[in-house]
Design a protein around this motif. Sequence first.
Motif, PDB file in Angstrom:
ATOM      1  N   THR A  82       0.904  -1.309  -0.008  1.00 42.03           N
ATOM      2  CA  THR A  82       0.018  -0.210  -0.064  1.00 42.03           C
ATOM      3  C   THR A  82       0.977   1.413  -0.103  1.00 42.03           C
ATOM      4  N   LEU A  83       0.900   2.002  -1.121  1.00 47.68           N
ATOM      5  CA  LEU A  83       1.846   3.138  -1.467  1.00 47.68           C
ATOM      6  C   LEU A  83       1.197   4.447  -0.770  1.00 47.68           C
ATOM      7  N   ALA A  84      -0.105   4.577  -0.666  1.00 49.21           N
ATOM      8  CA  ALA A  84      -0.752   5.681  -0.347  1.00 49.21           C
ATOM      9  C   ALA A  84      -2.219   5.678  -0.003  1.00 49.21           C
ATOM     10  N   PHE A  85      -3.008   6.327   0.812  1.00 46.02           N
ATOM     11  CA  PHE A  85      -4.081   6.093   1.311  1.00 46.02           C
ATOM     12  C   PHE A  85      -4.836   7.244   1.982  1.00 46.02           C
ATOM     13  N   ASP A  86      -5.934   7.787   1.411  1.00 41.67           N
ATOM     14  CA  ASP A  86      -6.649   8.634   2.426  1.00 41.67           C
ATOM     15  C   ASP A  86      -8.282   8.221   2.018  1.00 41.67           C
ATOM     16  N   TYR A  87      -9.361   8.923   2.591  1.00 49.08           N
ATOM     17  CA  TYR A  87     -10.444   8.515   2.600  1.00 49.08           C
ATOM     18  C   TYR A  87     -11.125   8.612   0.965  1.00 49.08           C
ATOM     19  N   ARG A  88     -10.234   8.986  -0.082  1.00 44.11           N
ATOM     20  CA  ARG A  88     -10.893   9.105  -1.187  1.00 44.11           C
ATOM     21  C   ARG A  88     -10.101   8.554  -2.372  1.00 44.11           C
ATOM     22  N   SER A  89      -8.716   7.616  -1.726  1.00 45.26           N
ATOM     23  CA  SER A  89      -7.987   7.261  -2.857  1.00 45.26           C
ATOM     24  C   SER A  89      -7.185   6.227  -2.029  1.00 45.26           C
ATOM     25  N   VAL A  90      -6.833   5.126  -2.922  1.00 44.75           N
ATOM     26  CA  VAL A  90      -5.641   3.982  -2.389  1.00 44.75           C
ATOM     27  C   VAL A  90      -4.853   3.546  -3.472  1.00 44.75           C
ATOM     28  N   THR A  91      -3.585   3.485  -3.275  1.00 46.48           N
ATOM     29  CA  THR A  91      -2.631   3.047  -4.268  1.00 46.48           C
ATOM     30  C   THR A  91      -2.087   1.775  -3.872  1.00 46.48           C
ATOM     31  N   PHE A  92      -2.194   0.586  -4.660  1.00 51.70           N
ATOM     32  CA  PHE A  92      -1.320  -0.384  -4.213  1.00 51.70           C
ATOM     33  C   PHE A  92      -0.173  -0.595  -5.437  1.00 51.70           C
ATOM     34  N   ALA A  93       0.656  -1.432  -4.854  1.00 55.49           N
ATOM     35  CA  ALA A  93       2.032  -1.424  -5.749  1.00 55.49           C
ATOM     36  C   ALA A  93       2.592  -2.907  -5.675  1.00 55.49           C
ATOM     37  N   LEU A  94       3.133  -3.624  -6.965  1.00 57.95           N
ATOM     38  CA  LEU A  94       3.595  -5.062  -6.874  1.00 57.95           C
ATOM     39  C   LEU A  94       4.668  -5.050  -7.794  1.00 57.95           C
ATOM     40  N   THR A  95       5.780  -5.912  -7.510  1.00 57.28           N
ATOM     41  CA  THR A  95       6.914  -6.273  -8.469  1.00 57.28           C
ATOM     42  C   THR A  95       6.681  -7.623  -8.916  1.00 57.28           C
ATOM     43  N   SER A  96       6.702  -7.819 -10.061  1.00 57.52           N
ATOM     44  CA  SER A  96       6.590  -9.307 -10.801  1.00 57.52           C
ATOM     45  C   SER A  96       7.972  -9.574 -11.327  1.00 57.52           C
ATOM     46  N   PRO A  97       8.566 -10.537 -10.737  1.00 56.89           N
ATOM     47  CA  PRO A  97       9.875 -10.851 -11.330  1.00 56.89           C
ATOM     48  C   PRO A  97       9.935 -11.281 -12.730  1.00 56.89           C
ATOM     49  N   ASP A  98      11.337 -11.088 -13.370  1.00 54.93           N
ATOM     50  CA  ASP A  98      11.355 -11.905 -14.633  1.00 54.93           C
ATOM     51  C   ASP A  98      11.292 -13.227 -14.547  1.00 54.93           C
ATOM     52  N   GLY A  99      10.539 -13.943 -15.454  1.00 56.61           N
ATOM     53  CA  GLY A  99      10.077 -15.243 -15.497  1.00 56.61           C
ATOM     54  C   GLY A  99       8.832 -15.718 -14.772  1.00 56.61           C
ATOM     55  N   ASP A 100       8.202 -14.638 -13.883  1.00 58.13           N
ATOM     56  CA  ASP A 100       6.877 -15.014 -13.266  1.00 58.13           C
ATOM     57  C   ASP A 100       5.677 -15.736 -14.222  1.00 58.13           C
ATOM     58  N   GLN A 101       5.379 -16.768 -13.592  1.00 58.87           N
ATOM     59  CA  GLN A 101       4.413 -17.590 -14.512  1.00 58.87           C
ATOM     60  C   GLN A 101       4.839 -17.740 -16.196  1.00 58.87           C
ATOM     61  N   GLY A 102       6.069 -17.494 -16.191  1.00 56.87           N
ATOM     62  CA  GLY A 102       6.606 -17.852 -17.680  1.00 56.87           C
ATOM     63  C   GLY A 102       6.742 -16.293 -18.435  1.00 56.87           C
ATOM     64  N   TYR A 103       6.300 -15.252 -17.768  1.00 51.29           N
ATOM     65  CA  TYR A 103       6.374 -14.039 -18.730  1.00 51.29           C
ATOM     66  C   TYR A 103       7.740 -13.391 -18.517  1.00 51.29           C
ATOM     67  N   PRO A 104       8.430 -12.817 -19.490  1.00 54.01           N
ATOM     68  CA  PRO A 104       9.689 -12.289 -19.589  1.00 54.01           C
ATOM     69  C   PRO A 104       9.549 -10.927 -18.933  1.00 54.01           C
ATOM     70  N   GLY A 105      10.886 -10.541 -18.402  1.00 57.61           N
ATOM     71  CA  GLY A 105      11.141  -9.117 -17.784  1.00 57.61           C
ATOM     72  C   GLY A 105      10.352  -9.123 -16.245  1.00 57.61           C
ATOM     73  N   THR A 106      10.998  -8.215 -15.753  1.00 57.25           N
ATOM     74  CA  THR A 106      10.676  -7.489 -14.381  1.00 57.25           C
ATOM     75  C   THR A 106       9.610  -6.405 -14.666  1.00 57.25           C
ATOM     76  N   MET A 107       8.521  -6.630 -14.129  1.00 60.05           N
ATOM     77  CA  MET A 107       7.205  -5.757 -14.166  1.00 60.05           C
ATOM     78  C   MET A 107       6.868  -4.957 -12.895  1.00 60.05           C
ATOM     79  N   LYS A 108       6.856  -3.822 -12.892  1.00 54.60           N
ATOM     80  CA  LYS A 108       6.445  -3.257 -11.897  1.00 54.60           C
ATOM     81  C   LYS A 108       4.783  -2.484 -11.932  1.00 54.60           C
ATOM     82  N   ILE A 109       3.947  -2.695 -11.217  1.00 57.74           N
ATOM     83  CA  ILE A 109       2.721  -2.318 -11.360  1.00 57.74           C
ATOM     84  C   ILE A 109       1.914  -1.475 -10.265  1.00 57.74           C
TER      85      ILE A 109
END
Length: 341
Positions: A113-140
Amino acid sequence: MPTASPFAGHEPRILELHSDLIRAEFCSYGARLTALYLRNPDGSETNIALGFPQLDDYPAHDSYVGAICGRFANRIAQARFELDGTPIALSANEGPNQLHGGAEGFDRRHWDTLAFDYRSVTFALTSPDGDQGYPGTMKIQVTYRIIDEDRLQCLITATCDRPTVVNLTNHAYWNLSGDFSRSAADHLLQIDADEYLPVDEQLIPLPGRSSVEDTAFDFREEKSISERLDESGGYDHNFCLDGARGQLRPVARLTDPESGRSLSLSTTEAGLQFYLARHFSPALSSREGRPLHPAAGIALEPQTYPDSPNRPDFPSARLEPGEVYEHLIEWKFAPGPEPTL
């Protein structure tokens, strides 16, 4: 002896956003929507988004309820595709195919959880290279925010350090009656799409696109989902949306004729997967404690087309290093008319 938590030391955070009309609850497990309450004209509240009574129920009986799906929402045939001449083998989790990113897709991840107030919340995830077979490290990143009093937005962005594919969406199930023990097939639905994708027995798109004209898939004018349900064989199909990809535009409207509650959906994506649930069971309960009808909810999942990494005739899902994938979803809610005396 107490039962061990399925979250392995990552206890999910529950976060609430609210306006005068909307009260929405989110969970860091799957960056998911767990409830959305609409304030009725009489001041009471009704939850219209399917959720389970306990957080532990999500890993056990998830069905992607309310979650962010990825890296690739929907299906990829034979769990494989080719990228720049290189075969990419993915984890298969629906027979030979991959569904919603694989057995350990983003719906089963613990998001920061990167940020939160009563109107907005932001979640973040890093998916490593090869995750479930997909190439590249992805940041979401996923940001849910309430706009005005009656609109909820979901902004999904992603970057990757290698050429890859991406297709992300939210998988909420809606029942605008608020009663998940009854079928949602009596809802009225309208979709701005002249074409849809017929599918094979594994729900993989067949070659080409088909006109909705004179078919059970013609929702250009509002009609009851149940009207031609038997003829359709069950709704779990991608609709090829009107309008330009990349522009936020209204694409669908869902209404409960009994209460008058409605939901209008806008997206920047090219497709909309309409799925009338048929897999729930009375052995499962809604968060209100009522047994689930098999068709308890309707999923309207904006996205690019299924199996697009294998279909050059479909909108591209490719993401290059230095590019930013961006998908904006907006739901606009109306509580229904004032009760008559």
